[in-house]
Design an enzyme around this catalytic site. Structure first.
Site, PDB file in Angstrom:
ATOM      1  CB  CYS A   1      25.173  41.736  38.736  1.00 26.46           C
ATOM      2  SG  CYS A   1      27.127  41.910  38.191  1.00 26.46           S
TER       3      CYS A   1
ATOM      4  CB  CYS B   1      31.435  39.286  35.607  1.00 25.01           C
ATOM      5  SG  CYS B   1      32.504  38.915  37.151  1.00 25.01           S
TER       6      CYS B   1
ATOM      7  CB  CYS C   1      28.007  35.280  39.351  1.00 27.39           C
ATOM      8  SG  CYS C   1      28.477  36.167  40.825  1.00 27.39           S
TER       9      CYS C   1
ATOM     10  CB  CYS D   1      31.369  42.430  43.546  1.00 27.15           C
ATOM     11  SG  CYS D   1      30.715  40.918  43.355  1.00 27.15           S
TER      12      CYS D   1
ATOM     13  CD  GLN E   1      35.214  27.194  54.202  1.00 27.97           C
ATOM     14  OE1 GLN E   1      35.248  28.397  53.294  1.00 27.97           O
ATOM     15  NE2 GLN E   1      35.354  26.469  54.373  1.00 27.97           N
TER      16      GLN E   1
ATOM     17  CE1 TYR F   1      45.055  18.077  52.454  1.00 32.26           C
ATOM     18  CE2 TYR F   1      43.106  16.371  52.887  1.00 32.26           C
ATOM     19  CZ  TYR F   1      44.378  17.060  51.856  1.00 32.26           C
ATOM     20  OH  TYR F   1      44.992  16.051  50.976  1.00 32.26           O
TER      21      TYR F   1
ATOM     22  CD  GLU G   1      47.595  23.693  55.724  1.00 31.97           C
ATOM     23  OE1 GLU G   1      48.046  23.401  54.314  1.00 31.97           O
ATOM     24  OE2 GLU G   1      46.221  23.069  56.022  1.00 31.97           O
TER      25      GLU G   1
ATOM     26  CG  ASP H   1      37.620  21.489  54.513  1.00 29.23           C
ATOM     27  OD1 ASP H   1      37.287  21.172  53.604  1.00 29.23           O
ATOM     28  OD2 ASP H   1      37.452  22.655  55.425  1.00 29.23           O
TER      29      ASP H   1
ATOM     30  CB  CYS I   1      34.908  23.051  48.367  1.00 26.60           C
ATOM     31  SG  CYS I   1      36.576  22.826  47.785  1.00 26.60           S
TER      32      CYS I   1
END
Length: 462
Positions: free
Chosen positions: A78, A84, A87, A167, A291, A320, A341, A389, A416
């Site tokens: 990149c 940026c 990442c 990107c 996702q 969730y 939810e 989740d 996550c």
């Protein structure tokens, strides 16, 4: 007693040997035992560092020069990587990225969950760790001469990086769509939003593409209730790019950093695009949570389904549940799935997705899981499996209590954030469950984020 001063001062330049990585991928070097965290440095390297911040127990530095380089250092593809911040790991080999994430999950299990003997399996890697994101949200700005620009914000700022042609973790089609909208809007003299003065029109361009279907949705977010030259913009887009299935106008008239406004209207095409994960088809609206890496999502959900060990007579609760992605994977095997939810629009999408795929054994409810699940328990529901989740902050304490109160045979926890996962596993362990396995999955290559799925079994009562 006077506190001990740090052995370095702000703006001092020092030479460091790097020996470790933080969970965000910064190199760690020490001076007289005092750690300095330095972005873009790798273990085994030696480099010159400018000290930029000094705290009592640790400090931060800026890498000025690498004197001795690691074999794991690679050239980021990149052009704007060091500006940026989207990442964090492009400067390290993919194998090293995976090792770092694996260690991050193991450390959380040992130090936070106190589960040193639970197996943490080798992380599930991505075959091609580039161009995987199926959704891009790009801010719009102007150069001094008024020409529109698009690009991500520079690190720790709201200045758009100029000269950003592409990107390398975004779907290439999405790149082209953003550029097309920018080019047409520039020719039609639609002004960009000015954040400081709260003036102008065009705030963000959002593009979503179905990984399997290649359906594309474009969302144009403006400050104003009307999109100037709407008809010309739409006509040119759909004439040039016939695979576009939906164009949506979202209105965000608030002076805020939030991307989305409350009002959306479809100005061309369908309200939804479609995509597949495995054999299941999903309808995706402009604001749906879906996702961003479907190939890895399939691997993640397959592992969740394996860990759930759902039988044909089993009842599953999915807290969730979002638009029903995990719920419908479970519904392939279960007798009944109940999803809950808090976002009404997501529940509407979940019901639509169940109908779309012919599932009659999945029901979805609006509400806070920590309130709905105790009510279900009072009605006599005893699920065999609970799947959860949660967002990065992990599970609400009341939700963990509600899960324990339902006494399922097993729990599958998709996370996550290794730290909040480990915190919650400790509570579930103390509540009568035993963590059997942890499987990390690399959902977000080139970034420090890592996903994991855990299998817990209810301990036998004495």
């Amino acid at each position: 007693m006077a506190k001990k001063a740090a052995p370095v001062k702000k703006n001092e330049t020092v030479t460091l040997q790097f020996e470790d990585l933080t969970h965000e991928g910064s190199g760690v070097g020490k001076i007289n035992g005092y750690p300095l965290f330095v972005p873009y440095a790798l273990p085994g390297e030696e480099g010159d560092v400018k000290v930029v911040k000094v705290n009592k127990n640790f400090g931060f530095g800026k890498l000025l020069e690498v004197r001795k380089s690691s074999d794991e250092r690679v050239e980021p593809p990149c052009d704007v990587y060091y500006k940026c911040g989207g990442c964090q790991l492009q400067h390290m080999s993919y194998d090293m990225q995976l090792d770092m994430k694996q260690e991050q999950v193991k450390n959380a299990m040992r130090k936070i969950a106190h589960l040193k003997d639970v197996p943490v399996h080798p992380i599930i890697r991505m075959d091609d760790p580039w161009r995987y994101r199926n959704k891009v949200q790009m801010p719009v700005g102007e150069k001094e001469d008024g020409e529109l620009i698009t690009g991500f914000y520079q690190k720790r700022s709201h200045r758009i990086i100029e000269g950003m042609e592409t990107c390398v973790i975004q779907n290439e089609e999405n790149d082209r769509m953003v550029e097309a909208v920018r080019r047409i809007a520039d020719r039609l003299s639609i002004p960009a939003y000015d954040e400081q003065n709260d003036t102008g029109v065009l705030r963000h361009i959002v593009v979503r593409t179905g990984e399997v279907t290649r359906d594309t949705m474009i969302v144009i977010i403006t400050r104003t209730p009307d999109l100037p030259h709407q008809d010309e913009l739409v006509t040119e887009l759909i004439k040039t790019y016939p695979h576009i299935k939906s164009i949506v106008h979202n209105i965000n008239d608030r002076k805020t950093n939030s991307i989305w406004g409350k009002k959306s209207k479809t100005i061309w095409g369908e309200d939804y695009i479609y995509d597949m994960i495995g054999d299941i088809k999903f309808a995706i609206s402009a604001k749906s949570f879906y996702q961003v890496n479907p190939p890895q999502t399939k691997k993640l959900y397959d592992k969740a389904l394996e860990y759930a060990r759902v039988g044909s007579n089993d009842t599953v609760v999915d807290a969730y549940c979002g638009i029903g992605t995990i719920s419908l994977f479970m519904a392939q095997e279960a007798k009944k799935v109940y999803g809950v939810e808090v976002v009404p629009e997501a529940v509407d999408d979940a019901k639509k997705n169940a109908k779309l795929n012919g599932f009659t054994n999945a029901e979805f409810y609006v509400g806070e899981a920590e309130k709905v699940m105790p009510w279900w328990t009072a009605q006599g529901m005893r699920p065999d499996v609970i799947v959860v989740d949660p967002p990065r902050k992990g599970c609400d304490e009341e939700l963990l209590k509600a899960m324990l109160g339902m006494e399922p045979k097993r729990i599958v926890y998709v996370s996550c954030n290794p730290s909040t996962l480990a915190r919650d596993l400790r509570i579930l362990e103390d509540g009568g469950y035993a963590t059997q396995e942890v499987q990390p999955v690399d959902m977000f290559p080139q970034t420090h984020h890592v996903e994991a799925v855990c299998w817990l079994e209810r301990k036998a009562s004495d």
